[in-house]
Each structure stands twice: as C-alpha cells, then as structure tokens.
Motif scaffolding. Structure first.
Motif, PDB file in Angstrom:
ATOM      1  N   TYR A   1      -3.240  -2.406  -2.236  1.00 20.02           N
ATOM      2  CA  TYR A   1      -4.332  -1.608  -1.702  1.00 20.02           C
ATOM      3  C   TYR A   1      -4.063  -0.130  -1.977  1.00 20.02           C
ATOM      4  O   TYR A   1      -2.970   0.361  -1.697  1.00 20.02           O
ATOM      5  CB  TYR A   1      -4.445  -1.835  -0.185  1.00 20.02           C
ATOM      6  CG  TYR A   1      -5.589  -1.082   0.422  1.00 20.02           C
ATOM      7  CD1 TYR A   1      -6.824  -1.692   0.592  1.00 20.02           C
ATOM      8  CD2 TYR A   1      -5.451   0.254   0.782  1.00 20.02           C
ATOM      9  CE1 TYR A   1      -7.893  -0.984   1.110  1.00 20.02           C
ATOM     10  CE2 TYR A   1      -6.520   0.973   1.292  1.00 20.02           C
ATOM     11  CZ  TYR A   1      -7.737   0.345   1.460  1.00 20.02           C
ATOM     12  OH  TYR A   1      -8.795   1.041   1.957  1.00 20.02           O
ATOM     13  N   LEU A   2      -5.054   0.573  -2.512  1.00 16.52           N
ATOM     14  CA  LEU A   2      -4.833   2.006  -2.736  1.00 16.52           C
ATOM     15  C   LEU A   2      -6.108   2.812  -2.603  1.00 16.52           C
ATOM     16  O   LEU A   2      -7.206   2.244  -2.544  1.00 16.52           O
ATOM     17  CB  LEU A   2      -4.240   2.256  -4.122  1.00 16.52           C
ATOM     18  CG  LEU A   2      -5.239   2.378  -5.294  1.00 16.52           C
ATOM     19  CD1 LEU A   2      -4.626   3.178  -6.403  1.00 16.52           C
ATOM     20  CD2 LEU A   2      -5.678   1.022  -5.781  1.00 16.52           C
TER      21      LEU A   2
ATOM     22  N   ALA B   1       0.845  -1.200   0.000  1.00 16.80           N
ATOM     23  CA  ALA B   1       0.000   0.000   0.000  1.00 16.80           C
ATOM     24  C   ALA B   1       0.875   1.242   0.000  1.00 16.80           C
ATOM     25  O   ALA B   1       2.092   1.166   0.186  1.00 16.80           O
ATOM     26  CB  ALA B   1      -0.903  -0.002   1.230  1.00 16.80           C
TER      27      ALA B   1
END
Ligand SMILES: *Cc1c(COP(=O)(O)O)cnc(C)c1O
Length: 390
Positions: A148-149, A102
């Motif tokens: 994940y963003l 992330a």
C-alpha cells in the motif's frame, strides 16, 4: 473520445424521464418493483435495477461511470470519504494473520488505521521505506495481503517507483494499492504503471472547491474477486456508500477538474520557484522543481505536472506559527486542493496526536508548513507570503 470530452459527455445509464441534461439527484432510499420476480432478480444481482441506496443509487452510479470511462477501470465504487475508500478496501483484502506492507509516510489517519485499528483485528503492519526496494522485498512475506502506498507522500513528498513495487507485489501474487489523491487520475495511467487498485479522496481535486467529502475505489480487475466482494459484501455490510447529493457535486467537479487542475499546478510551480528566493524560507519542497530528488521519477510516472501541494520550511516552530498567524489572504485550514490557497502546520495539527518519536519516524518536521495552492493570482499569493514572513 479524449478524456476531457468524456469527463463532460458520459451518457446516462438510462434515459431521464424529463430529458434533464444534468444527472438529477435521486434523493430516495429505496426503489419500487413491478413484481416479486424482478425484486428477487435485483436483490440476487441478476439485474442491475437499483433496490436500496446503501448499495446503489442512479446519481452515484453516474459519477462512478464517469470515473470508469476516464480511467478504463473494471469497477469504480464511490464511498463517503477518502478514509472510507481506504478502510473498505483494506477490510476487503486483509484478514486475521495477514499483514499490510506500507510506508511510515502515509496520511496520518491511514497510518493510524493500519498500525492501530486494523491491528486490533489481527492484521499486522509491515512498515518500511518504500523507496528502498530491497527493504520492501524483505518486508513482503507469505502472509502479506498487499503493498500500500501514496504516490506522493504528504507532507514529506516522497515518490516511490510504482513499477518496482508492482514487480515485488506481483511476484507474491498480491495487489499494489495506491492512494493517488495528490495527482488527478486524468493526468496519468496508474494501471499501466502496475497499480491494481487505486484510491482517491474525491474531497480534494474532484469535489470542485472543497464542497463535500467523498472517496473512490478504482479497481482495474486484476485482483481476483476484489470488485465483486466490494459490491456484494463491503458496501452492504459496512454501509459507506456515497450519498447522491455528494455524487452530484463531485460529478460537476469532475467536469471542470482538468481546467482547475491545470491552473493550480501551474500556480504551484511558479510559486515554488519564486518562494525559494524569499528571505526566511529555508527550504521549498515540491517535486515539480527540477532539482528535487524525485523530480525525474515523478515526471516519468505522472507526466509534466506535479500537483498543487508545496511545503516550505522555516527556522523553527515559532517562526511557523508566526507566519501562519500573519497570513491575510491564504486561509488557515486543513484540506487539499480547495479553490482557495490553504496553509497548515502538519506537526501540530494532523500529526499533533502522535508522539515525538512517531513524528520523527514519519519525518514530519516541526519546521514544515504545508501549502495547498488554489486558483488565485500568484502575485497576490506571493505578496501575502512575503508580508507574513516579514
Ligand atoms: C485527504 C486524504 C485522505 C483522506 O480523505 P478524506 O476524504 O478526508 O477521508 C487520504 N489520502 C490522502 C493522500 C489525502 O490527502
């Protein structure tokens, strides 16, 4: 049907006893069965008859179905907050020894969840610059469980190329998970850009004026077992399902989302343009401005609108506090996409509990004020900003 029609006209999952035209709020914890066999079928997932409102509720199901119709997702799960959507999703995907790739520039609580809470369970955080695709490729390894963003980071306003990240994730057979809270899912097709699981804080645009807290997990069905595991394991064991009253309000909010969002995004753009010429404002950051470094990429991915969050930078922290203290119309509050325009100094509030060096690594500046633009007349907002600067 087109999206806006679907947002209004999604059919009830079964005929209402009184022909109500608004989905009633089913305030009930449990549901009666005619016989033991039906009960057994429902509990074992052989039928979709509701049994207990921690797991399913007609009012919440209707809200989920509307989102499903609008996004084309395989499965939509409504939960008690945006953070519940994030934590339930990551707990469903991660396990001891795995890592989450992330950005450092994620929402404060998401950062704390990934780097703090989950680390206590042996899940590691591989934090890197998600706009540097070579760095992302290096950060992903055999133990990575997802990338994940956030589609536009808050408050830095960074935009990563979703197709590039999806390519890296899919090469490693892991899902790309995107928090799309900053641009409504009615504006663009996240799945077409490679997103496998979309997360939304429905507290924001959807709730219809900051009425209540809620979250959505939108699963496009490309990550094996995810949707089933969410329904049959996470909802039951973690107990974060949305309540029927919140689902009722977020359903109403969804019906007017398009109309409200159009005004808020247009107000944000007009205000961002006009604030640039105000003395005392050093910088206006909004991806809707043509000379913003992420403008083209954001337009290509999310369409012509750029959301309703704008940041401004003043000379220093004192100037920010003085500005906030002198606002008369704009409300001093956290939250995003209320009908009212809101102002906050992120460094001393949302990111206040972090250390100076953590804030520095997250690029959260002491000079930045975050504005969430509402539905007011732009001239009145500009006048308030002008007088507060003075
Ligand atoms: C607000 C927000 C969250 C958290 O949502 P809650 O509903 O407050 O739990 C997560 N991500 C983003 C981008 C947000 O703006």
């Amino acid at each position: 049907m087109k999206r806006q029609t679907l947002a209004i006209h999604t059919r009830f999952q079964s005929k209402d006893a009184y022909n109500a035209i608004s989905m009633p709020v089913y305030h009930t914890a449990a549901y009666e069965f005619d016989n033991a066999a039906d009960m057994a079928d429902a509990f074992c997932g052989r039928t979709t008859a509701p049994d207990y409102s921690r797991v399913t509720n007609p009012t919440v199901t209707y809200f989920e179905n509307k989102v499903k119709a609008l996004t084309g997702a395989a499965e939509v799960i409504a939960v008690s907050s945006g953070m519940a959507a994030i934590s339930n999703t990551l707990l469903c995907i991660a396990s001891m020894g795995t890592n989450i790739v992330a950005s450092r520039h994620v929402f404060g609580n998401t950062f704390a969840l990934i780097s703090g809470t989950l680390s206590r369970f042996g899940v590691k955080a591989h934090l890197c610059d998600l706009t540097d695709y070579e760095a992302v490729a290096r950060a992903v390894d055999e133990e990575s469980c997802c990338i994940y963003l956030e589609i536009i980071t808050n408050p830095q306003m960074e935009v990563a190329d979703l197709r590039q990240l999806a390519r890296i994730a899919h090469e490693h057979h892991i899902p790309l998970i995107a928090d799309t809270t900053l641009i409504p899912f009615t504006e663009f097709d996240a799945h077409a850009l490679g997103v496998d699981i979309e997360i939304v804080s429905s507290t924001k645009y959807l709730s219809g004026g900051a009425t209540s807290i809620g979250g959505l997990i939108i699963d496009y069905g490309t990550c094996p077992v995810f949707g089933k595991r969410m329904r049959t394991e996470m909802l039951l064991n973690l107990g974060a399902y949305m309540t029927p009253h919140v689902a009722y309000m977020h359903t109403l909010g969804l019906e007017t989302l398009d109309a409200r969002y159009r005004i808020q995004a247009a107000n944000a753009l007009e205000l961002a343009r006009k604030m640039r010429s105000l003395p005392g404002i050093c910088r206006v950051n909004y991806v809707g401005l043509e000379d913003n470094p992420y403008h083209r990429l954001a337009r290509e991915q999310f369409g012509p609108t750029a959301g309703a969050m704008v940041t401004i930078d003043l000379a220093d922290r004192d100037a920010c506090f003085r500005f906030i203290d002198h606002l008369q119309l704009i409300v001093r509050a956290t939250n995003l996409f209320d009908n009212k325009t809101l102002a906050i100094h992120p460094a001393s509030t949302i990111f206040g509990p972090f250390t100076d060096s953590q804030r520095e690594s997250m690029d959260v500046l002491d000079t930045t004020i975050r504005l969430s633009i509402g539905l007011e007349d732009v001239d009145d907002l500009l006048e308030d900003i002008r007088q507060a600067l003075g």
